[in-house]
Design an enzyme around this catalytic site. Structure first.
Site, PDB file in Angstrom:
ATOM      1  N   CYS A 137      18.381   3.810   7.332  1.00  0.00           N
ATOM      2  CA  CYS A 137      18.918   5.051   6.766  1.00  0.00           C
ATOM      3  C   CYS A 137      18.972   4.872   5.249  1.00  0.00           C
ATOM      4  O   CYS A 137      18.206   4.099   4.682  1.00  0.00           O
ATOM      5  CB  CYS A 137      20.279   5.409   7.373  1.00  0.00           C
ATOM      6  SG  CYS A 137      21.621   4.266   6.972  1.00  0.00           S
TER       7      CYS A 137
ATOM      8  N   ARG B 100      24.757   5.710   9.437  1.00  0.00           N
ATOM      9  CA  ARG B 100      23.875   6.008  10.565  1.00  0.00           C
ATOM     10  C   ARG B 100      23.172   4.792  11.163  1.00  0.00           C
ATOM     11  O   ARG B 100      23.207   4.590  12.381  1.00  0.00           O
ATOM     12  CB  ARG B 100      22.822   7.054  10.156  1.00  0.00           C
ATOM     13  CG  ARG B 100      23.427   8.409   9.895  1.00  0.00           C
ATOM     14  CD  ARG B 100      22.419   9.366   9.321  1.00  0.00           C
ATOM     15  NE  ARG B 100      22.152   9.017   7.913  1.00  0.00           N
ATOM     16  CZ  ARG B 100      21.303   9.676   7.138  1.00  0.00           C
ATOM     17  NH1 ARG B 100      20.613  10.686   7.624  1.00  0.00           N
ATOM     18  NH2 ARG B 100      21.141   9.323   5.875  1.00  0.00           N
TER      19      ARG B 100
ATOM     20  N   ASP C  90      23.708  13.019   8.174  1.00  0.00           N
ATOM     21  CA  ASP C  90      24.372  11.971   7.390  1.00  0.00           C
ATOM     22  C   ASP C  90      25.845  12.334   7.196  1.00  0.00           C
ATOM     23  O   ASP C  90      26.162  13.270   6.471  1.00  0.00           O
ATOM     24  CB  ASP C  90      23.698  11.825   6.030  1.00  0.00           C
ATOM     25  CG  ASP C  90      24.228  10.649   5.229  1.00  0.00           C
ATOM     26  OD1 ASP C  90      25.161   9.962   5.694  1.00  0.00           O
ATOM     27  OD2 ASP C  90      23.694  10.415   4.128  1.00  0.00           O
TER      28      ASP C  90
END
Length: 156
Positions: free
Chosen positions: A9, A15, A122
């Site tokens: 990420c 994440r 996100d």
């Protein structure tokens, strides 16, 4: 020989570590934990940064410890050591493909790898509810891709 999966990420604090630890937990429950190495890294990670409080909380709610996770920046060694590289979003996928063109064959988005569509939202800087939504989305994707991950672990 065990397979290595690398989740990627942006900062490696939300994440990708959520995906890393949830998949590790799922593999452990299936008795496959020792058959696969699960790593995570970030395209703009500050090495050594702690996992976000929100990510830690949603993992803890699932009985999963983040085990002192510290952010790692993506690099050539990680890319080369991974059998499968899974980006959390299409933009991560495109950036990785540009930075590491030799890795294009093993590069996927989480959604595409698991037979789904879309990017993983996100939650960075967001509420606990946003982190929970992100974790649920990742769990749903990992569940959809369970057979693929299990096959990887079994060397199929």
């Amino acid at each position: 020989m065990s397979a290595t999966v690398l989740f990627v990420c942006t900062g490696n604090t939300c994440r990708s570590p959520i995906a890393q630890f949830i998949l590790q937990n799922k593999l452990a429950a299936a008795g496959l934990a020792k058959k696969m190495t699960i790593l995570s890294a970030g395209l703009a990670a500050l090495p050594g940064e702690s996992i976000s409080v929100g990510a830690q909380a949603v993992l803890a709610e699932r009985g999963i410890s983040a085990g002192g996770h510290q952010a790692s920046a993506i690099d050539q060694n990680l890319v080369e050591s991974a059998d499968v590289i899974i980006a959390m979003s299409r933009s991560h996928f495109l950036t990785l493909g540009g930075l590491y063109p030799s890795a294009k064959e093993k590069l996927h988005t989480l959604a595409e790898f698991c037979g789904k569509d879309g990017d993983i939202y996100d939650p960075y800087g967001g509420s606990l509810d946003e982190y929970e939504e992100c974790a649920r989305e990742i769990e749903d994707m990992l569940e959809a891709g369970r057979e693929k991950f299990n096959a990887l672990a079994k060397g199929a």
